[in-house]
Enzyme design. Structure first.
Site, PDB file in Angstrom:
ATOM      1  N   GLU A 114      -4.466  11.193  45.270  1.00 13.52           N
ATOM      2  CA  GLU A 114      -4.814   9.726  44.113  1.00 13.52           C
ATOM      3  C   GLU A 114      -6.379   9.633  44.468  1.00 13.52           C
ATOM      4  OE1 GLU A 114      -3.763   7.020  42.556  1.00 13.52           O
ATOM      5  OE2 GLU A 114      -2.224   8.603  42.512  1.00 13.52           O
ATOM      6  N   SER A 200      -7.390  32.111  46.798  1.00 12.82           N
ATOM      7  CA  SER A 200      -6.273  31.778  45.032  1.00 12.82           C
ATOM      8  C   SER A 200      -5.460  32.817  44.566  1.00 12.82           C
ATOM      9  CB  SER A 200      -7.435  31.283  44.876  1.00 12.82           C
ATOM     10  OG  SER A 200      -8.148  30.532  45.025  1.00 12.82           O
ATOM     11  N   HIS A 290       1.785  21.467  38.987  1.00 14.89           N
ATOM     12  CA  HIS A 290       1.079  22.072  39.392  1.00 14.89           C
ATOM     13  C   HIS A 290       0.274  21.706  40.531  1.00 14.89           C
ATOM     14  CE1 HIS A 290      -0.294  26.184  40.176  1.00 14.89           C
ATOM     15  NE2 HIS A 290      -0.820  25.907  39.610  1.00 14.89           N
ATOM     16  N   SER A 291      -0.701  20.812  40.031  1.00 16.03           N
ATOM     17  CA  SER A 291      -1.920  20.845  40.477  1.00 16.03           C
ATOM     18  C   SER A 291      -2.433  20.379  39.843  1.00 16.03           C
ATOM     19  CB  SER A 291      -3.115  22.393  40.970  1.00 16.03           C
ATOM     20  OG  SER A 291      -3.520  21.878  39.328  1.00 16.03           O
TER      21      SER A 291
END
Lengths: 390, 291
Positions: A114, A200, A290-291
């Site tokens: 959120e 990443s 996913h993200s």
């Protein structure tokens, strides 16, 4: 001697009538070859690097010609142990601790997700549906075992005692972030917890981990962003690759905390004792997007996702088990859930107020010592950053 | 030079029990004999062959270094370092920075054979240092001979940052120096002035330093021009102070000349025409002084 006669036929065609004068020589050569071939068929193939048998049948090995690797599970969807000999017999306090960890992670996920939607942090990745793989495996290894992770293994760090403040400091990149605010959110790392900093680029950690010779754990959650598994491979998942590399391999139900725990514990023992790698493929389902930069409803149906949020969910299953044991009640559930939310909110309040690191942190740690081309070391206002490009 | 490198590796293994050497074919001594005898002396768990996979070699080295070992990786030819580019650029170079210095792979050294060899064609001749020079976090070193190779390699192995050490393979047997058998190191990031001069400054590294020295002699003889010759030694971080071009803008009396290979892949048959040989360097000196 089918092969020999074939060679003779080919040789005959190649020689033709006009070259029949050469045939005697070829024939003599084949006769001596025949003797040695007869001897060789009694023997095993001698090609280096193989211990295979000969076959005289032309037969392609097809993936459908042998069975697929089964999925190991301990708990059924009702939270019952299916085979009592596989019960890890964890005591009540440890099971509750595992449950606490999975649910705290879940609450942190909801609130930080959120937070990202509100633009307070730049990025986030949730762990929905995959809480058991990280927490279950972390609980099965030693705290000083070095962990190399991708980016959905936060549960390992949480199990090892990384605090809410530490997670949230990283997501905000504030002055208390160990990483000094240099990496995107969720790229955690902790020397104290033997958890190597996440980066990443995908799979780069894999060869780095080879040294540790521990178990390699693959989370197969059905998707790589939008790409479903059937567009990623045609074989029997990841686990089928293990034997091809000579690795001991197992496939587990990644929504079953005890299956993950048992497999990881056994894998650790095997790897340390035998000094050989182990591959664990944990099957899960990525319930969340996913993200925060992804809307998964554009490539999969809600109905598909909903199948995984019920009794098969790793948290629901462990809760059911605890209830069956008389270790957990609805009242405890309510109180604990509220407690986790309060804890995350309080941590968030603290962490959000903290200042960002000194801007000069941007220039440190590129090398162990700052090189001259990054700074004017003779400047009294050190470290004044060079204004011109070298 | 290969013996000097072998000697440096021997010293590194002897001195540091955590040091390991690995790569393709290093076990039997390496395809250029640089690791000869080391497996016999230190055992298979310290000097060992890896599968043929450069990204695996680099990644394994990073993991070993991050876990505290002194990792000396070999990439058989610099031409084959590109599969490891991701590991070196995205991982090795950024390990310390991204973790806020909680983890690092400073104990990693990647050795690789480098440069033209007379007949190497496209994939046994390349000089890929410029690709890596754009990568903050890496150190890149190229020695010009045996004496430098030993001291610089030992510095790279001991340095607390990941280093790429490019060995000019044409010098493996070609370059012969008196090299002390004992341990010594040479500073990284420090250029050498090999020839004093006041008319033109010539800068190069590796094999090309020898070409520049010849071009300088030619310029002295033919033009009466005295050239300063500098071996840059370290590509990154490079020695600005010695070379000094940025701050000397107002002192430049002619445009800076770059004599390099052409913008083509490295050719097989045409190698003599491709290389920036002493005649091309000499022409550039002439152009500069006549400007």
């Amino acid at each position: 001697m089918a092969k020999t006669s074939l060679v003779r036929d080919v040789a005959a065609v190649a020689c033709g009538e006009t070259l029949s004068c050469l045939w005697d020589g070829v024939d003599r050569h084949l006769s001596s070859a025949r003797t040695s071939i007869t001897l060789a068929t009694d023997d095993k193939p001698m090609f280096p690097g193989f211990s295979a048998q000969w076959t005289d049948k032309l037969h392609f090995i097809d993936p459908t010609s042998y069975g697929t690797i089964p999925v190991y599970r301990v708990l059924d969807y009702g939270g019952n142990i299916i085979n009592s000999s596989e019960d890890p017999k964890l005591d009540q306090s440890k099971v509750v601790e595992i449950y606490h960890c999975m649910t705290l992670l879940n609450s942190m996920d909801r609130i930080l997700y959120e937070c990202q939607r509100q633009g307070r942090i730049s990025f986030y990745m949730t762990h929905y549906g995959e809480e058991a793989t990280a927490v279950g495996s972390a609980a099965a290894i030693n705290p000083d075992d070095l962990v190399f992770a991708q980016y959905r293994e936060t549960g390992v760090l949480m199990w090892r005692g990384y605090t809410l403040d530490q997670f949230i400091n990283q997501c905000f990149g504030n002055c208390e972030d160990e990483g000094k605010g240099r990496m995107m959110p969720i790229h955690y790392g902790s020397k104290a917890n033997n958890f190597v900093t996440i980066s990443s680029p995908l799979t780069v950690q894999l060869p780095q981990v080879s040294l540790v010779r521990g178990g390699d754990i693959g989370r197969n959650n059905g998707y790589a962003i939008s790409t479903p598994s059937h567009e990623q491979y045609r074989g029997d998942g990841i686990a089928a690759h293990g034997p091809a590399y000579g690795m001991a391999t197992i496939r587990v139900d990644g929504n079953d905390i005890f299956a993950v725990y048992n497999a990881t514990k056994a894998a650790r023992e095997f790897a340390v004792k035998e000094n050989r790698p182990v591959l664990i493929e944990a099957l899960t389902y990525r319930i969340g997007h996913h993200s925060t930069s992804d809307d998964s409803s554009t490539y999969r149906q809600d109905s598909e996702v909903n199948q995984w949020t019920g009794a098969s969910h790793p948290i629901a299953r462990l809760k059911q088990y605890m209830e069956n044991q008389g270790w957990w009640t609805e009242a405890q559930e309510k109180e604990w859930k509220q407690d986790t939310v309060n804890r995350v909110r309080k941590s968030l309040e603290r962490c959000e107020k903290r200042l960002k690191p000194d801007w000069r942190e941007m220039f440190y740690d590129v090398y162990e010592k700052m090189p001259d081309h990054l700074i004017d070391s003779d400047d009294s206002d050190w470290p004044r950053v060079r204004r011109s490009c070298p | 030079m290969f013996q000097a490198i072998n000697n440096a590796l021997d010293i590194a293994l002897g001195k540091d029990p955590s040091a390991i050497i690995f790569g393709e074919d290093v076990g039997f001594g390496g395809v250029f004999r640089c690791t000869l005898g080391l497996q016999d002396k230190y055992g298979k768990d310290r000097v060992f062959n890896t599968p043929l996979c450069e990204q695996g070699i680099a990644g394994f080295g990073i993991g070993a270094a991050a876990a505290g070992s002194t990792a000396i990786a070999e990439i058989q030819f610099a031409d084959y370092i590109f599969p490891a580019f991701d590991q070196l650029v995205n991982e090795a170079a950024k390990y310390r920075y991204r973790s806020g210095n909680t983890f690092n792979c400073g104990n990693l050294t990647v050795r690789s054979t480098w440069g033209a060899v007379g007949h190497g064609g496209l994939y046994h001749s390349q000089c890929p240092e410029a690709y890596f020079a754009h990568t903050p976090g890496l150190k890149i070193v190229v020695p010009r001979g045996a004496l430098k190779a030993k001291g610089l390699l030992l510095s790279c192995i001991q340095d607390r940052d990941p280093c790429i050490f490019f060995e000019p393979k044409i010098l493996y047997r070609g370059a012969v120096d008196d090299v002390p058998l004992k341990e010594y190191t040479l500073p990284l990031g420090k250029a050498d002035i090999l020839l004093e001069g006041d008319a033109v400054t010539l800068v190069g590294w590796g094999t090309q330093v020898h070409v520049l020295l010849e071009a300088a002699q030619l310029a002295q003889k033919e033009l009466g021009v005295s050239c300063e010759v500098i071996d840059l030694v370290t590509i990154l971080p490079w020695d600005r102070e010695t070379v000094c071009n940025e701050e000397c803008f107002l002192h430049l009396e002619s445009p800076i000349q770059r004599v390099t290979g052409f913008d083509t892949p490295f050719p097989h048959i045409f190698e003599p025409f491709y290389l920036p040989d002493k005649w091309r360097c000499f022409d550039a000196i002439k152009k500069s002084v006549n400007y």
